[in-house]
Design an enzyme around this catalytic site. Structure first.
Site, mmCIF file in Angstrom:
data_model
loop_
_atom_site.group_PDB
_atom_site.id
_atom_site.type_symbol
_atom_site.label_atom_id
_atom_site.label_comp_id
_atom_site.label_asym_id
_atom_site.label_seq_id
_atom_site.Cartn_x
_atom_site.Cartn_y
_atom_site.Cartn_z
ATOM 1 C CG ASP A 156 7.523 1.377 3.829
ATOM 2 O OD1 ASP A 156 7.945 2.207 2.998
ATOM 3 O OD2 ASP A 156 6.469 0.740 3.672
ATOM 4 C CB SER A 157 12.254 3.945 1.625
ATOM 5 O OG SER A 157 12.243 5.088 2.466
ATOM 6 C CG ASP A 197 5.864 4.771 5.490
ATOM 7 O OD1 ASP A 197 4.654 4.996 5.297
ATOM 8 O OD2 ASP A 197 6.693 4.658 4.574
ATOM 9 C CE LYS A 214 4.779 7.273 3.215
ATOM 10 N NZ LYS A 214 4.287 6.066 2.467
ATOM 11 C CD GLU A 236 2.746 1.794 0.333
ATOM 12 O OE1 GLU A 236 2.228 0.800 -0.226
ATOM 13 O OE2 GLU A 236 3.977 1.982 0.390
ATOM 14 C CD GLU A 293 6.799 5.834 -4.889
ATOM 15 O OE1 GLU A 293 7.869 5.265 -5.165
ATOM 16 O OE2 GLU A 293 6.248 5.754 -3.767
#
Length: 291
Positions: free
Chosen positions: A71-72, A110, A140, A142, A208
């Site tokens: 999502d970057s 993501d 992925k 978080e 991270e």
């Protein structure tokens, strides 16, 4: 004699002939099983982000074994200030493009902010879209302990999950951009998060912006691979945002970024040269014309 701590002890490197992921002989689509087997061999591997078919094809041809459609993309591709506005529709479209542009790399899609926080059922619906419509090999998400139930249901449903702990960009509004896991209490929480995602069935976990010593401890503790970004050299794998790594982003880079090229300058110089040729009447020349 000074004794090295476990975190400082050099880890054995596999011989080149034992490589399977990068520089290896796998000529099919890489799977989660290949990733977990790499940790058993002590084989490190690289991961890069990708957001479009053409860039992904270059990385695939270069042997990059895992690509994250992160999502970057919000910051690097879509013009958002943070990752928070990125939608599931956008992630599905970008992930599908990356899958189409590759034939070997494992593609991890993501789950964006708001697509899994409500609970396991929402997470399953969102992940199913990425797998079914985009064709990703894994997703992925978080969160550590707080995402345990989501990870568990996805894995039970046959969807491989890469977890993400430490600095979680989707939580920037509450956490800010700062190192995570400093101090005893914070370090213990990160260890709990790491064990929680492993227990839930995640096949790997991104660490991270975590102190290198803590990341090394997590890597030793877990039997699943760790993927570092700003987490020191001792994780099982490393990931960078490709626009940072190739110098396209511009501006001040985080300390953990190593810039391997200056694409911003290369592209800018090429655009200026093209413009000068057009304005000066030297392009198109006869060899670029049809008669």
């Amino acid at each position: 004699m000074t004794q090295l701590s476990a975190a400082q002890t050099p880890q054995p490197k596999p011989a080149d002939g034992n490589r399977a992921l990068y520089g290896g002989k796998i000529n099919r689509r890489i799977t989660v099983r290949d990733i977990t087997a790499a940790k058993e061999r002590g084989e490190k591997w690289p991961m890069l982000t990708a957001y479009d078919a053409m860039t992904a094809s270059v990385f695939d041809e270069s042997g990059i074994p895992v690509m994250l459609v992160g999502d970057s993309a919000g910051n690097c591709h879509l013009g958002y200030e943070t990752t928070v506005p990125v939608t599931l529709d956008e992630m599905t479209m970008l992930s599908a493009a990356v899958v189409r542009g590759t034939s070997r790399a494992l593609i991890v899609g993501d789950l964006p902010f708001g697509s899994y926080q409500e609970g396991p059922v929402q997470a399953l619906r969102s992940a199913t879209r990425l797998v079914k419509e985009a064709g990703v090999g894994a997703v992925k998400l978080e969160g550590g302990e707080r995402s345990h139930r989501q990870i568990e249901l996805l894995v039970e449903s046959g969807i491989p999950v890469m977890a993400h702990i430490g600095l979680t960009p989707q939580s920037v509004n509450s956490m800010g951009y700062r190192v995570q896991g400093r101090g005893e209490e914070a370090a213990q929480q990160l260890l709990r998060d790491a064990k929680a995602v492993q227990d839930a069935g995640a096949f790997a976990v991104v660490l991270e912006l975590v102190p290198a010593e803590l990341a090394a401890e997590v890597t030793r503790t877990l039997h699943i691979p760790t993927v570092g970004i700003g987490a020191g050299p001792d994780t099982d794998a490393q990931v960078l945002v490709w626009t940072d790594m190739l110098g396209l982003t511009g501006g001040r880079m985080p300390k953990f970024v190593k810039q391997y090229a200056d694409l911003r300058k290369v592209m800018g110089d090429a655009a200026k040269a093209y413009a000068e040729d057009v304005v000066g009447g030297t392009f198109p020349a006869d060899e670029h014309s049809v008669h």
